[in-house]
Design an enzyme around this catalytic site. Structure first.
Site, PDB file in Angstrom:
ATOM      1  N   ASP A 189      34.863 -14.896  11.099  1.00 11.58           N
ATOM      2  CA  ASP A 189      33.593 -15.010  11.804  1.00 11.58           C
ATOM      3  C   ASP A 189      32.522 -15.602  10.894  1.00 11.58           C
ATOM      4  OD1 ASP A 189      34.310 -13.946  14.284  1.00 11.58           O
ATOM      5  OD2 ASP A 189      34.054 -11.889  13.577  1.00 11.58           O
ATOM      6  N   PHE A 198      39.264 -10.431  22.142  1.00  9.80           N
ATOM      7  CA  PHE A 198      38.263  -9.379  22.275  1.00  9.80           C
ATOM      8  C   PHE A 198      38.111  -9.067  23.756  1.00  9.80           C
ATOM      9  CE2 PHE A 198      33.942  -7.727  22.469  1.00  9.80           C
ATOM     10  CZ  PHE A 198      33.962  -6.816  21.418  1.00  9.80           C
ATOM     11  N   HIS A 221      27.686 -15.381  13.900  1.00  9.48           N
ATOM     12  CA  HIS A 221      28.315 -14.541  14.924  1.00  9.48           C
ATOM     13  C   HIS A 221      27.674 -13.158  14.984  1.00  9.48           C
ATOM     14  CE1 HIS A 221      31.325 -12.930  17.569  1.00  9.48           C
ATOM     15  NE2 HIS A 221      31.713 -12.029  16.672  1.00  9.48           N
ATOM     16  N   HIS A 245      41.105 -15.701  12.547  1.00 13.77           N
ATOM     17  CA  HIS A 245      39.891 -16.471  12.328  1.00 13.77           C
ATOM     18  C   HIS A 245      38.966 -15.709  11.394  1.00 13.77           C
ATOM     19  CE1 HIS A 245      38.628 -13.657  15.447  1.00 13.77           C
ATOM     20  NE2 HIS A 245      37.388 -13.859  15.030  1.00 13.77           N
ATOM     21  N   HIS A 254      37.570 -16.951  19.095  1.00 12.49           N
ATOM     22  CA  HIS A 254      38.079 -15.690  18.562  1.00 12.49           C
ATOM     23  C   HIS A 254      39.555 -15.474  18.873  1.00 12.49           C
ATOM     24  CE1 HIS A 254      33.695 -14.854  18.738  1.00 12.49           C
ATOM     25  NE2 HIS A 254      33.983 -14.531  17.503  1.00 12.49           N
TER      26      HIS A 254
END
Length: 75
Positions: A54, A18, A58, A52, A48
């Site tokens: 979340d 991200f 999160h 994965h 992250h």
């Protein structure tokens, strides 16, 4: 006996993260060779990195942390 197939893609330097998140890095403190019988390293990465799921925590301040989630839906 049940089997669990890990389909996670390998992570490596350059694995997308991200924007602004911690990038993957691996460094070796020791490697197998004369006088050293083991590999010892450090990994630096964000949760992250790579594939994965979340946890609800999160995206919701009152959400469930990953460690408390039932794994059955993921199997």
């Amino acid at each position: 006996m049940q089997r669990l197939w890990d389909i996670s893609p390998p992570v490596h330097a350059g694995t997308p993260v991200f924007p602004g998140d911690t990038v993957y890095a691996q460094t070796w403190a020791a490697t197998i060779g004369p006088g050293c019988p083991v590999n010892v390293g450090t990994l630096r990465l964000s949760p992250h990195t790579g594939a994965h799921a979340d946890a609800p925590l999160h995206y919701a301040s009152d959400g469930t942390p990953a460690g408390l989630l039932d794994l059955e839906p993921y199997l």
